[in-house]
Each structure stands twice: as C-alpha cells, then as structure tokens.
Design a protein around this motif. Structure first.
Motif, mmCIF file in Angstrom:
data_model
loop_
_atom_site.group_PDB
_atom_site.id
_atom_site.type_symbol
_atom_site.label_atom_id
_atom_site.label_comp_id
_atom_site.label_asym_id
_atom_site.label_seq_id
_atom_site.Cartn_x
_atom_site.Cartn_y
_atom_site.Cartn_z
ATOM 1 N N GLY A 282 0.807 -1.207 0.000
ATOM 2 C CA GLY A 282 0.000 0.000 0.000
ATOM 3 C C GLY A 282 0.843 1.260 0.000
ATOM 4 O O GLY A 282 0.533 2.235 -0.701
ATOM 5 N N GLN A 283 1.932 1.252 0.772
ATOM 6 C CA GLN A 283 2.797 2.427 0.836
ATOM 7 C C GLN A 283 3.507 2.683 -0.497
ATOM 8 O O GLN A 283 3.760 3.829 -0.862
ATOM 9 N N LEU A 284 3.826 1.604 -1.205
ATOM 10 C CA LEU A 284 4.559 1.748 -2.460
ATOM 11 C C LEU A 284 3.646 1.808 -3.678
ATOM 12 O O LEU A 284 4.112 2.068 -4.790
ATOM 13 N N GLY A 285 2.353 1.537 -3.475
ATOM 14 C CA GLY A 285 1.419 1.587 -4.583
ATOM 15 C C GLY A 285 1.591 0.457 -5.574
ATOM 16 O O GLY A 285 1.442 0.651 -6.790
ATOM 17 N N ILE A 286 1.960 -0.719 -5.074
ATOM 18 C CA ILE A 286 2.148 -1.888 -5.929
ATOM 19 C C ILE A 286 1.395 -3.069 -5.328
ATOM 20 O O ILE A 286 0.849 -2.972 -4.226
ATOM 21 N N SER A 287 1.373 -4.193 -6.036
ATOM 22 C CA SER A 287 0.691 -5.378 -5.532
ATOM 23 C C SER A 287 1.578 -6.097 -4.513
ATOM 24 O O SER A 287 2.760 -5.753 -4.325
ATOM 25 N N ARG A 288 1.022 -7.107 -3.866
ATOM 26 C CA ARG A 288 1.780 -7.857 -2.859
ATOM 27 C C ARG A 288 2.861 -8.722 -3.481
ATOM 28 O O ARG A 288 3.860 -9.028 -2.821
ATOM 29 N N THR A 289 2.681 -9.136 -4.741
ATOM 30 C CA THR A 289 3.619 -10.083 -5.353
ATOM 31 C C THR A 289 5.061 -9.571 -5.380
ATOM 32 O O THR A 289 5.972 -10.268 -4.922
ATOM 33 N N PRO A 290 5.338 -8.364 -5.894
ATOM 34 C CA PRO A 290 6.730 -7.889 -5.870
ATOM 35 C C PRO A 290 7.254 -7.668 -4.453
ATOM 36 O O PRO A 290 8.444 -7.836 -4.200
ATOM 37 N N VAL A 291 6.364 -7.309 -3.525
ATOM 38 C CA VAL A 291 6.785 -7.147 -2.124
ATOM 39 C C VAL A 291 7.220 -8.495 -1.570
ATOM 40 O O VAL A 291 8.248 -8.600 -0.898
ATOM 41 N N ARG A 292 6.433 -9.532 -1.863
ATOM 42 C CA ARG A 292 6.774 -10.864 -1.381
ATOM 43 C C ARG A 292 8.111 -11.328 -1.961
ATOM 44 O O ARG A 292 8.938 -11.915 -1.260
ATOM 45 N N GLU A 293 8.328 -11.052 -3.245
ATOM 46 C CA GLU A 293 9.594 -11.445 -3.877
ATOM 47 C C GLU A 293 10.763 -10.682 -3.264
ATOM 48 O O GLU A 293 11.856 -11.238 -3.086
ATOM 49 N N ALA A 294 10.547 -9.418 -2.951
ATOM 50 C CA ALA A 294 11.596 -8.619 -2.312
ATOM 51 C C ALA A 294 11.914 -9.165 -0.926
ATOM 52 O O ALA A 294 13.085 -9.250 -0.526
ATOM 53 N N LEU A 295 10.887 -9.543 -0.194
ATOM 54 C CA LEU A 295 11.082 -10.110 1.150
ATOM 55 C C LEU A 295 11.812 -11.450 1.067
ATOM 56 O O LEU A 295 12.659 -11.760 1.914
ATOM 57 N N GLN A 296 11.512 -12.242 0.056
ATOM 58 C CA GLN A 296 12.205 -13.515 -0.127
ATOM 59 C C GLN A 296 13.685 -13.287 -0.426
ATOM 60 O O GLN A 296 14.552 -14.044 0.032
ATOM 61 N N ARG A 297 13.969 -12.245 -1.176
ATOM 62 C CA ARG A 297 15.368 -11.888 -1.477
ATOM 63 C C ARG A 297 16.094 -11.463 -0.200
ATOM 64 O O ARG A 297 17.225 -11.885 0.059
ATOM 65 N N LEU A 298 15.419 -10.661 0.613
ATOM 66 C CA LEU A 298 16.009 -10.224 1.878
ATOM 67 C C LEU A 298 16.167 -11.398 2.843
ATOM 68 O O LEU A 298 17.094 -11.419 3.653
ATOM 69 N N GLU A 299 15.271 -12.366 2.724
ATOM 70 C CA GLU A 299 15.381 -13.565 3.560
ATOM 71 C C GLU A 299 16.650 -14.336 3.214
ATOM 72 O O GLU A 299 17.372 -14.811 4.105
#
Length: 232
Positions: free
Chosen positions: A46-63
């Motif tokens: 919501g803060q970035l104005g994008i869907s959850r999918t790229p956020v999830r992929e970014a979190l997986q990368r950070l993981e």
C-alpha cells in the motif's frame, strides 16, 4: 503476446521488485524498523502503490540475505542477531576484506586513489561533525570502490551481504559516538597501505578494523538497551 511485450512485462515486474527491495532495505538498515518487528506485505504494498507479489519477492530476497526471516505462521519479521553471528561474520570479513584490499591495491589508478582519499576525508569530516548518516555514506562509497577495483563479483557480493547484516546494528551502537573518528583513521591507514602497495600492512590493518567492529557489536548485544532474543 509477442516477445517484446513479454520482455516489457518482465522488466516492469523486476523494476517493482527492485523498488520494494530497496525500500525495505532502507527501512531495515536505516533503523526505522527494529529487529524482531513484523513486516506486513499488505502495508508495504500500500505504501509503495504496488501489488503484494513484488513485495513478497523482495522479502524472499532479503530472507536469503539474512535480513528478514519467516515465523511459524509464514509471516516475515526483521531478523535478530546474536553473538555467534557477529563472530562468524567478523571472522569471514577479516579473510575476504584482506583479499579484496590486496587485490584492489594492485590495480589502483590515479583516479581511484583520488576517490579513495576523498572518501576518507569525508569520513573524517563527518566524524568531527558527529554525522553518522554522512559517515555511513562515505564508508559505503569507500568499500564500493575497493570492491569495484578488485573486480571479484562473488567475493564482493558475499562481503556486501555479510557487512550489511551486522553494520545495520553496528552504526547504531552507543559506542560509535566515540568510534567514528578512530574508525575514519583506520580507513586512512588502509587507504595509505593500498596506495603504497604495502601488502604486508593491509592484513593487520583489516584485522584491527574488524576487531573494533566486533567489540562494539558484542558490547551492544550485551547491553540492556538493545536485546535481540534469548540466544546471545
């Protein structure tokens, strides 16, 4: 769908993942979220104005980089850190940084030398000003230059990830208020050893610098001001 259209869609997706990754990375390393804090995919999206999918992929990368972890209910939280991880990370940095500094030393150009000294000067000035943010920027530029000149992407990538995992806490340590000037001097010694191609001096200079970072981190973990879980 044509190949061009497919490529465009892929690039757009990758761009969104990269934007989410960089934003999350800045939030974590900028101490705007503490260790152990939950990271909501919906809130970030919501803060970035994008869907959850790229956020999830970014979190997986950070993981994969160790900056976030999944809880038992598959939610992401900011990773905590313990003394074993600090010691393991510092042991690895002593070896890999020594290699990178020696490799870079053998390949420095006049422009590289000027940039290296400019970074050291900025660190020293930021230390005098008590500006941790500016000091961190100069420190990052210093190490980025060394990594680029050394030109070993695998080692540089490993060092970048390891350093990022512990420095997000190291710069926050109360002891850093009195360490920035000393740390700037340590970088000056390293730079001068590199410029002189004094390979024998580079190793001890790296170890001294990393050992001070190790001590600061362990002192911080032992303090009551900042606890990162039961495993210390």
């Amino acid at each position: 769908m044509t190949d061009d259209a497919t490529m465009t869609a892929t690039e757009t997706s990758e761009s969104r993942v990269e934007r989410a990754y960089e934003w999350l990375l800045a939030e974590i390393t900028g101490f705007r979220v503490r260790a152990g804090s939950p990271l909501s995919e919906n809130k970030v999206a919501g803060q970035l104005g994008i869907s959850r999918t790229p956020v999830r992929e970014a979190l997986q990368r950070l993981e994969k980089e160790g900056l976030v972890k999944r809880t038992d209910n598959a939610r992401f939280t900011v990773s905590q850190i313990n003394s074993r991880e600090v010691n393991d990370a510092c042991d690895l940095l002593e070896v890999l940084d020594t290699y990178l500094f020696r490799k870079a030393s053998s390949k420095l150009t006049d422009d590289d030398i000027a940039a290296l000294l400019a970074n050291v000067a900025q660190m020293s000035q930021s230390a005098l000003d008590g500006d941790r943010a500016k000091w961190a920027e100069a420190d990052t530029a210093f190490h980025r230059l060394v990594n680029t000149v050394a030109d070993n992407q695998l080692v540089a990538s490993t060092v970048k990830e390891v350093r990022r995992r512990i420095q997000r806490f190291w710069l926050r340590a109360a002891s850093m208020e009195h360490r920035l000037e000393t740390c700037s001097e340590e970088h000056r010694v390293l730079a001068e050893a590199m410029i002189a191609k004094d390979y024998d001096a580079i190793g001890p200079a790296v170890v001294e610098h990393i050992e001070h970072m190790r001590t600061s981190m362990l002192d911080m973990l032992a303090s009551a001001a900042l606890l990162f879980g039961d495993e210390q």
